[in-house]
Design a protein around this motif. Sequence first.
Motif, PDB file in Angstrom:
ATOM      1  N   ARG A  26      29.481  17.465  14.588  1.00 53.16           N
ATOM      2  CA  ARG A  26      30.691  17.027  15.285  1.00 53.16           C
ATOM      3  C   ARG A  26      31.678  18.184  15.429  1.00 53.16           C
ATOM      4  NH1 ARG A  26      29.924  14.021  18.682  1.00 53.16           N
ATOM      5  NH2 ARG A  26      32.073  13.387  18.813  1.00 53.16           N
ATOM      6  N   HIS A  27      31.274  19.353  14.968  1.00 50.51           N
ATOM      7  CA  HIS A  27      32.055  20.579  15.110  1.00 50.51           C
ATOM      8  C   HIS A  27      31.241  21.531  15.976  1.00 50.51           C
ATOM      9  CE1 HIS A  27      34.865  19.908  11.563  1.00 50.51           C
ATOM     10  NE2 HIS A  27      34.007  18.910  11.494  1.00 50.51           N
ATOM     11  N   VAL A  28      31.924  22.436  16.695  1.00 46.14           N
ATOM     12  CA  VAL A  28      31.239  23.369  17.578  1.00 46.14           C
ATOM     13  C   VAL A  28      31.777  24.785  17.400  1.00 46.14           C
ATOM     14  CG1 VAL A  28      30.685  21.627  19.314  1.00 46.14           C
ATOM     15  CG2 VAL A  28      32.819  22.919  19.510  1.00 46.14           C
ATOM     16  N   LEU A  29      30.919  25.727  17.729  1.00 44.50           N
ATOM     17  CA  LEU A  29      31.264  27.143  17.747  1.00 44.50           C
ATOM     18  C   LEU A  29      30.596  27.732  18.979  1.00 44.50           C
ATOM     19  CD1 LEU A  29      32.579  29.472  16.060  1.00 44.50           C
ATOM     20  CD2 LEU A  29      30.296  29.862  15.129  1.00 44.50           C
ATOM     21  N   VAL A  30      31.304  28.578  19.725  1.00 48.50           N
ATOM     22  CA  VAL A  30      30.753  29.181  20.929  1.00 48.50           C
ATOM     23  C   VAL A  30      30.698  30.694  20.725  1.00 48.50           C
ATOM     24  CG1 VAL A  30      31.044  29.534  23.415  1.00 48.50           C
ATOM     25  CG2 VAL A  30      31.602  27.315  22.378  1.00 48.50           C
ATOM     26  N   VAL A  31      29.482  31.233  20.760  1.00 47.34           N
ATOM     27  CA  VAL A  31      29.246  32.655  20.515  1.00 47.34           C
ATOM     28  C   VAL A  31      28.548  33.210  21.753  1.00 47.34           C
ATOM     29  CG1 VAL A  31      28.142  34.335  19.002  1.00 47.34           C
ATOM     30  CG2 VAL A  31      29.004  32.182  18.042  1.00 47.34           C
ATOM     31  N   LEU A  32      29.279  34.025  22.528  1.00 46.00           N
ATOM     32  CA  LEU A  32      28.664  34.558  23.736  1.00 46.00           C
ATOM     33  C   LEU A  32      29.181  35.939  24.079  1.00 46.00           C
ATOM     34  CD1 LEU A  32      30.712  34.358  26.400  1.00 46.00           C
ATOM     35  CD2 LEU A  32      30.164  31.970  26.190  1.00 46.00           C
ATOM     36  N   LYS A  33      28.354  36.642  24.847  1.00 42.74           N
ATOM     37  CA  LYS A  33      28.725  37.953  25.376  1.00 42.74           C
ATOM     38  C   LYS A  33      28.765  37.863  26.896  1.00 42.74           C
ATOM     39  CE  LYS A  33      27.449  41.863  23.499  1.00 42.74           C
ATOM     40  NZ  LYS A  33      26.562  42.967  23.025  1.00 42.74           N
ATOM     41  N   TYR A  34      29.683  38.634  27.463  1.00 45.53           N
ATOM     42  CA  TYR A  34      29.854  38.678  28.911  1.00 45.53           C
ATOM     43  C   TYR A  34      30.205  40.111  29.279  1.00 45.53           C
ATOM     44  CZ  TYR A  34      31.970  37.533  33.469  1.00 45.53           C
ATOM     45  OH  TYR A  34      32.292  37.460  34.805  1.00 45.53           O
ATOM     46  N   ASN A  35      29.455  40.683  30.155  1.00 44.50           N
ATOM     47  CA  ASN A  35      29.664  42.085  30.535  1.00 44.50           C
ATOM     48  C   ASN A  35      29.709  43.015  29.320  1.00 44.50           C
ATOM     49  OD1 ASN A  35      29.701  41.441  33.270  1.00 44.50           O
ATOM     50  ND2 ASN A  35      31.925  41.210  33.325  1.00 44.50           N
ATOM     51  N   GLY A  36      28.834  42.748  28.361  1.00 47.94           N
ATOM     52  CA  GLY A  36      28.717  43.620  27.192  1.00 47.94           C
ATOM     53  C   GLY A  36      29.769  43.423  26.118  1.00 47.94           C
ATOM     54  N   LYS A  37      30.590  42.377  26.252  1.00 51.99           N
ATOM     55  CA  LYS A  37      31.643  42.140  25.255  1.00 51.99           C
ATOM     56  C   LYS A  37      31.577  40.706  24.742  1.00 51.99           C
ATOM     57  CE  LYS A  37      34.802  45.656  26.858  1.00 51.99           C
ATOM     58  NZ  LYS A  37      36.193  45.981  27.147  1.00 51.99           N
ATOM     59  N   TRP A  38      31.919  40.554  23.474  1.00 57.21           N
ATOM     60  CA  TRP A  38      31.971  39.244  22.827  1.00 57.21           C
ATOM     61  C   TRP A  38      33.260  38.537  23.220  1.00 57.21           C
ATOM     62  CZ3 TRP A  38      27.771  37.592  20.355  1.00 57.21           C
ATOM     63  CH2 TRP A  38      26.863  38.548  19.860  1.00 57.21           C
ATOM     64  N   LEU A  39      33.167  37.232  23.475  1.00 55.42           N
ATOM     65  CA  LEU A  39      34.349  36.407  23.732  1.00 55.42           C
ATOM     66  C   LEU A  39      34.882  35.896  22.403  1.00 55.42           C
ATOM     67  CD1 LEU A  39      36.353  34.829  25.494  1.00 55.42           C
ATOM     68  CD2 LEU A  39      34.621  33.004  25.615  1.00 55.42           C
ATOM     69  N   LEU A  40      36.099  36.294  22.096  1.00 58.97           N
ATOM     70  CA  LEU A  40      36.766  35.849  20.873  1.00 58.97           C
ATOM     71  C   LEU A  40      38.160  35.369  21.222  1.00 58.97           C
ATOM     72  CD1 LEU A  40      35.343  38.959  19.723  1.00 58.97           C
ATOM     73  CD2 LEU A  40      35.288  37.223  17.956  1.00 58.97           C
TER      74      LEU A  40
END
Length: 153
Positions: A26-40
Amino acid sequence: MLTFNDINGGRVELTFGDNYLGMEARHVLVVLKYNGKWLLTRHRVRGIEFPGGKAEEGESIGQAAIRETIEETGVTITDLVKVAEYVVYSDSTFCKAVFTGKVTEVDEQPTLHETEGALWLTSEELNQCTNLSFHMKGTGMEAIREWVEEHEA
């Protein structure tokens, strides 16, 4: 399955792929890279971390991942892929689903909730960051980042 203790000493069980942990996330975490950079994002109290949160009543965990990412960063994502799930055993044990996805829109002036918006860091910058949230430290986060990098489109 990977089992380890988090920075607070709690036991964590992490599994990639299907949920073998016997608890609904019921909890989520989104871990992704876009154009070589991590979204934080920078949480005002905890520091720098990946976007995430809790699913609201009647909301799927996929819908929660999309909503939390927009609310915390102004970034719209699609094509979600569930990376992993993990259970944190504590006084209030919970299960969190980890997603990655594709960036489809970046709002440069979003209305934000609890955070200071999108922060894009290279892997080197993230590794050298001194203001990481406690959520970002430890064995599990390293394994999740490795999985996302290996499966980048």
